[in-house]
Scaffold this active site. Structure first.
Site, PDB file in Angstrom:
ATOM      1  N   HIS A 144       1.896   9.019  -0.802  1.00 34.58           N
ATOM      2  CA  HIS A 144       1.424   7.867  -0.029  1.00 34.58           C
ATOM      3  C   HIS A 144       0.183   7.244  -0.681  1.00 34.58           C
ATOM      4  O   HIS A 144       0.076   6.015  -0.822  1.00 34.58           O
ATOM      5  CB  HIS A 144       1.116   8.345   1.396  1.00 34.58           C
ATOM      6  CG  HIS A 144       0.732   7.253   2.339  1.00 34.58           C
ATOM      7  ND1 HIS A 144       0.194   7.508   3.583  1.00 34.58           N
ATOM      8  CD2 HIS A 144       0.786   5.904   2.241  1.00 34.58           C
ATOM      9  CE1 HIS A 144      -0.043   6.358   4.199  1.00 34.58           C
ATOM     10  NE2 HIS A 144       0.297   5.378   3.411  1.00 34.58           N
TER      11      HIS A 144
ATOM     12  N   GLU B 267       1.171   5.430  -3.753  1.00 34.56           N
ATOM     13  CA  GLU B 267       1.811   4.145  -3.425  1.00 34.56           C
ATOM     14  C   GLU B 267       0.746   3.054  -3.261  1.00 34.56           C
ATOM     15  O   GLU B 267       0.894   1.935  -3.752  1.00 34.56           O
ATOM     16  CB  GLU B 267       2.617   4.311  -2.133  1.00 34.56           C
ATOM     17  CG  GLU B 267       3.197   3.018  -1.574  1.00 34.56           C
ATOM     18  CD  GLU B 267       2.794   2.767  -0.125  1.00 34.56           C
ATOM     19  OE1 GLU B 267       2.135   1.736   0.135  1.00 34.56           O
ATOM     20  OE2 GLU B 267       3.141   3.590   0.738  1.00 34.56           O
ATOM     21  N   HIS B 268      -0.361   3.379  -2.589  1.00 38.37           N
ATOM     22  CA  HIS B 268      -1.471   2.428  -2.441  1.00 38.37           C
ATOM     23  C   HIS B 268      -2.137   2.159  -3.799  1.00 38.37           C
ATOM     24  O   HIS B 268      -2.475   1.023  -4.123  1.00 38.37           O
ATOM     25  CB  HIS B 268      -2.544   2.999  -1.515  1.00 38.37           C
ATOM     26  CG  HIS B 268      -2.225   2.882  -0.060  1.00 38.37           C
ATOM     27  ND1 HIS B 268      -3.045   2.237   0.822  1.00 38.37           N
ATOM     28  CD2 HIS B 268      -1.193   3.344   0.676  1.00 38.37           C
ATOM     29  CE1 HIS B 268      -2.529   2.296   2.042  1.00 38.37           C
ATOM     30  NE2 HIS B 268      -1.406   2.982   1.988  1.00 38.37           N
TER      31      HIS B 268
ATOM     32  N   GLU C 291      -8.634   4.520  -2.017  1.00 38.89           N
ATOM     33  CA  GLU C 291      -7.354   4.465  -1.307  1.00 38.89           C
ATOM     34  C   GLU C 291      -6.997   5.786  -0.641  1.00 38.89           C
ATOM     35  O   GLU C 291      -6.297   5.799   0.363  1.00 38.89           O
ATOM     36  CB  GLU C 291      -6.234   4.033  -2.269  1.00 38.89           C
ATOM     37  CG  GLU C 291      -6.404   2.636  -2.816  1.00 38.89           C
ATOM     38  CD  GLU C 291      -6.423   1.567  -1.720  1.00 38.89           C
ATOM     39  OE1 GLU C 291      -5.626   1.658  -0.773  1.00 38.89           O
ATOM     40  OE2 GLU C 291      -7.266   0.650  -1.811  1.00 38.89           O
TER      41      GLU C 291
ATOM     42  N   GLU D 123      -5.880   5.730   7.855  1.00 39.67           N
ATOM     43  CA  GLU D 123      -4.545   5.341   8.349  1.00 39.67           C
ATOM     44  C   GLU D 123      -3.867   6.533   9.014  1.00 39.67           C
ATOM     45  O   GLU D 123      -3.309   6.425  10.102  1.00 39.67           O
ATOM     46  CB  GLU D 123      -3.687   4.838   7.183  1.00 39.67           C
ATOM     47  CG  GLU D 123      -2.284   4.452   7.613  1.00 39.67           C
ATOM     48  CD  GLU D 123      -1.333   4.183   6.452  1.00 39.67           C
ATOM     49  OE1 GLU D 123      -0.132   4.045   6.715  1.00 39.67           O
ATOM     50  OE2 GLU D 123      -1.779   4.120   5.294  1.00 39.67           O
TER      51      GLU D 123
END
Length: 973
Positions: free
Chosen positions: A65, A68-69, A143, A165
């Site tokens: 994840h 991905e950012h 990130e 997040e």
């Protein structure tokens, strides 16, 4: 088109027609690099590109994840810190994002403009293959996570976008439940860990592991490239080969995903989730039974279980849902079929239950399913569920994503596991096989094999626990305190230096030369004319009809818009309640279960909504409509209109047991939305402080409405007579022929069919004279802190610019792009660590800022207040202004389905927005200059001085900042 067997390094492996999509599909392999490529060619102008990597995680640090950012934060050809945002600001994209799944990472883009499409593809391919993560450790820090320390005497904290997040995600019990379901059923596979990242483990991720993961998995040999639409395939393949794939040699990469060995018995697992010390624990437990179901590469099971899940647990006629509710096990029941993993999982979930009901839960599930298998499932229910699925497959009306992206995700559900990528798109043969269920025990056999006789599953119990969030917070603080205590002065200074270095990178503007490397279209690439949706004003029995003659593949979309402002003030929340009740109660002709079957057999659905519309250029005026939204094949219009009439005119509200079931479900689904859509909750609540439109909407379907539903559910026995009487009266006031506007979207020749049958409905409506009510709203309540057990905040602030004397202009939409994607992105997301931040301007003058999964509160409000200062110093050359304009226009030029076009045209009609207004707005957007943006400085400063705020989030954080609130409210009891 005819293709050679080898083209631009790609070898053609297979070519076939996919009649379900009216497309030609071609499968290739790139011989030098080993990349796989699927092309789906058709006449869809909304072209889609995606590159996907199989990325099985080995732990819960969120590596895939965070990566991905991170790859979208600058690359070899495009070294700017945030090419993703530059593209969002300055391309005509119709989709631009990246997605982390449990076992794959997907990078999709879409555009209707061929030049723009190639530009987007270039930036994305460079990002995934040549990211700047190797040059700048600060990208992982920003990130993912980092230790934040500004002064030696400060406490160390964790910061990072994904960290915050996932703190937000892990604050929602439903999110925890579904994460733990995968983990519990497939524990010895990559699905047994959290690919998104568990906040407890994210800080275990090292820079070395981060880079090693990219090096291993982000190679063409482990990639799946997807091209969809009417683009030039040869040109696209030539570009991909020459610019990227030709630079790589094929590698043998082991990214295979092991199969979980079956369990010999159902495992019982208990997990806790946090509730506040003030909340009651009773009826807060989730009970779920979860089963591993075959493989996603089995197209029959893939489709059949989607239908079975709907049949058993979703439709109002669902027998398993009814049995669980009748047994009093919980207040809400729903199902899930998680099919985007190698071993799909079918789940039966009861919400708002208690842990001592687990035996009754299991017994009820197994007894009910055994009875269905032994006695047979009602054939009408089966036909209804199959027809419902078939209608949606054939209509292919996807509202949230471009159609081609939905297909891309379906393709990966088999392709990722080394199977034919097309098997889940070619649904016709599978559907025919499933239709055998109309005359055979097809679904009964599935239930027996995959549920009753299946030991590979879990009974997962999610329990509420008071003080859990406080425990976790204390544990993190203690861990960081102990870590700091072990550090030498030199190491502390090094941490301070790292924090400074990160902040310096975040606050230093990109080199203009780097920004200019990101390709930009010119204004000449943009259509100067706004799209004109065909709309003919007609009349049937003195009722106005807005007809939209469009190609709809023989489907008629029929929407009834009843004026809600004729409803007495005390009945507004009851009108909101009707939205969730109609279509789910008995009527004169049908039981609610039979009604659901009739709807699914004959139509594409009948749904109910309530919308409130601001008026163009008027801060005070507004309209509100109760909408009956329906669709069917034109040949089925008599049945559709007959069913609409039956629901509107002949619903019985007397079955109080059923009424309570629906209200409990309504409350449960609103709780889920409060947890997942906090930014919408606070911005809608905020508008109610100063706007009549906002207050009407808030009472009708906002947080106030949630509290109304909560109170009705809690005091149902004492209030049910009043409730039934008020529902009847609200329905009587709403469903009046003098109160109606009709929207029809169909093919020109099909209007006559609508004309023929609508009279029956119109003749049955109330005909009493109607007048709009005058309402007296209370605007004394404002500036609330809505307190939850969330680990983050949603922060909103706003007012109305028309009230301050500023007119609406299309330039405000360019300002929205600039503030949203430049100012808020950098200050609230990049530097503040929130997952997102937004600003919105409406034609009626309402404007609001809001943030999403935000670790801050006052800091974010300060950012909102300094927007005027930012505009004072705003400087953008012609190229930058062109980007902002193009990025703004892209939101207006998103391709719409016929039904969406019809709804948009009616919405504009109600809001008094003419085509001339739309064209003027477009001209103003295209004509926006730097000075226009700077001129909004004073307006933004005046807006912030009004000081209307609403925040939802962590109770302790809100209490620490109580000086800025007038009211503190516990969201959940």
């Amino acid at each position: 088109m005819e293709l050679k067997s080898i083209i631009h390094g790609f070898k053609l492996l297979d070519e076939k027609q996919v009649k379900e999509l009216n497309s030609t599909a071609r499968l290739f392999v790139h011989e030098k690099s080993g990349a796989k490529l699927l092309n789906i060619e058709n006449d869809d102008e909304n072209k889609v590109f995606a590159i996907t990597f199989r990325t099985p995680p080995t732990d819960s640090t969120g590596l895939s994840h965070i990566l991905e950012h991170s790859v979208l934060c600058g690359s070899r050809k495009f070294p700017a810190k945030d090419p993703f945002v530059e593209l969002a600001k300055g391309s005509l994209n119709t989709y631009l994002n990246a997605m982390t799944f449990s076992d794959k990472t997907m990078y999709p883009i879409a555009s209707t403009n061929e030049k723009d499409f190639m530009n987007l593809m270039d930036v994305y391919l460079d990002a995934v293959f040549y990211p700047n993560i190797y040059k700048y450790p600060e990208i992982l820090m920003q990130e993912g996570w980092h230790y934040e320390l500004e002064k030696p005497e400060d406490d160390i904290t964790y910061k990072g976008v994904v960290y915050n997040e996932m703190k937000g995600a892990f604050s929602s019990p439903e999110a925890i439940l579904f994460r733990k379901i995968q983990e519990s059923v497939l524990p010895d596979t990559p699905y047994g860990v959290e690919s998104g990242g568990d906040p407890e483990y994210i800080p275990d991720l090292t820079y070395e592991d981060f880079l090693a993961f990219h090096k291993k998995y982000y190679h063409p040999s482990n990639s799946y490239i997807y091209l969809y639409g009417n683009g030039n395939l040869e040109e696209q393949m030539k570009f991909i080969n020459e610019e990227y794939l030709s630079n790589f040699d094929k590698q043998d990469i082991d990214s295979s995903i092991p199969i979980q060995e079956s369990f010999d018995k159902i495992k019982e697992i208990h997990v806790d989730y946090p509730i506040s010390p003030e909340e009651g624990e009773r009826e807060k437990t989730f009970l779920s039974l979860n089963y591993a179901i075959d493989r996603s590469t089995n197209p029959e099971i893939y489709l059949a279980f989607q239908i079975l899940e709907y049949l058993l647990l979703e439709t109002p006629a669902a027998p398993l849902k009814k049995a669980l509710l009748d047994a009093g096990i919980g207040k809400d029941v729903f199902g899930s079929f998680d099919m985007s993993i190698q071993q799909p999982i079918f789940s039966i979930v009861v919400k708002n239950s208690d842990k001592d009901k687990k035996e009754l839960f299991e017994k009820t599930v197994y007894d009910t399913l055994n009875k269905l298998v032994n006695d047979g499932i009602d054939k009408k229910l089966i036909q209804a569920a199959v027809n419902s699925k078939e209608f949606s497959l054939r209509e292919a009306d996807t509202r949230s994503y471009p159609k081609g992206l939905i297909y891309a995700i379906k393709v990966m559900d088999s392709w990722l596991y080394d199977s034919d990528p097309l098997i889940n798109l070619q649904y016709e043969p599978t559907l025919e096989k499933i239709k055998e269920s109309f005359t055979s025990p097809y679904f009964e056999n599935l239930i027996r094999k995959y549920i009753l006789d299946n030991t590979h599953g879990t009974l997962l119990i999610l329990n509420p626990k008071k003080g859990l969030l406080e425990e976790r917070t204390k544990k993190v603080k203690q861990k960081l305190s102990e870590y700091k205590a072990k550090l030498s002065d030199q190491e502390i200074n090094e941490l301070i230096h790292q924090t400074e270095k990160l902040k310096e990178r975040q606050t230093t503007p990109d080199d203009p030369k780097d920004i200019e490397k990101i390709p930009v279209l010119s204004l000449s690439d943009i259509n100067k004319e706004a799209e004109k949706i065909p709309q003919e004003e007609k009349g049937e029995n003195d009722v106005k009809v807005l007809f939209h003659p469009l190609f709809t593949n023989k489907i008629t979309y029929l929407n009834l818009y009843f004026d809600l402002k004729v409803v007495e003030q005390k009945l507004i929340p009851y009108a909101g309640m009707l939205v969730g009740i109609l279509g789910k109660m008995d009527t004169e002709k049908y039981s609610y279960a039979d009604l659901a079957n009739e709807i699914n057999i004959h139509t594409g659905g009948i749904h109910f909504y309530a919308e409130t519309y601001g008026m163009n250029g008027d801060s005070k005026a507004y309209e509100s409509k109760f909408i009956v939204k329906a669709k069917a094949l034109t040949e089925k219009l008599p049945q559709l209109i007959g069913l609409m009439k039956e629901i509107i005119i002949a619903t019985s509200f007397e079955n109080d047991k059923r009424l309570l079931e629906i209200i409990r479900e309504m409350k449960s689904r609103m709780e889920m939305a409060l947890n997942s859509q906090g930014h919408s909750v606070v911005s809608d609540r905020l508008l109610a402080y100063f706007s009549e439109k906002g207050q009407f909407a808030e009472i009708l379907k906002g947080f106030s409405f949630y509290k109304f539903v909560e109170d009705i559910e809690e005091n149902f026995e004492s209030r049910k007579k009043e409730l039934i009487a008020n529902l009847k009266e609200a329905a009587n006031q709403i469903f009046n022929v003098n109160n109606l506007l009709i929207g029809v979207t169909a093919q020109e020749e099909d209007y006559v069919e609508f004309q023929k049958h609508i009279t029956e409905l119109l003749g049955s409506l109330n005909t009493a004279p109607v007048t709009q009510q005058k309402y007296s709203f209370d605007f004394s309540i404002k500036n609330e802190g809505l307190m939850t057990q969330s680990d983050i905040q949603y922060v909103a602030k706003g007012y109305n610019f028309l009230e301050l004397g500023y007119p609406y202009s299309g330039s405000l939409q360019v300002l929205k792009t600039i503030i949203g994607l430049d100012y808020l992105w950098n200050r609230v997301r990049v530097q503040g660590g929130a997952y997102g931040a937004f600003i919105n301007f409406s034609r009626n003058g309402n404007v609001y800022f809001s943030s999403y999964r935000d670790p801050n509160l006052k800091k974010t409000l300060k950012v909102y207040d300094e927007a005027g200062e930012y505009l004072e110093k705003f400087d953008a050359n012609e190229r930058e202004m062109t980007k902002y304009i193009i990025g703004t226009i892209s939101k207006y030029d998103f391709p719409l389905s016929p039904s969406m076009k019809g709804e948009k045209a009616v919405s504009q009609y109600i809001s008094k927005v003419t085509y001339e207004d739309i064209q003027k707005e477009r001209d103003e957007i295209l004509g926006t200059r730097k000075k226009d943006i700077i001129n909004y400085k004073k307006m933004m400063q005046e807006l912030s001085q009004q000081n209307y705020i609403c925040v939802m989030g962590n109770k302790d954080v809100i209490k620490e900042n109580k000086d800025i609130f007038e009211h503190l409210i516990d969201v959940f009891k």
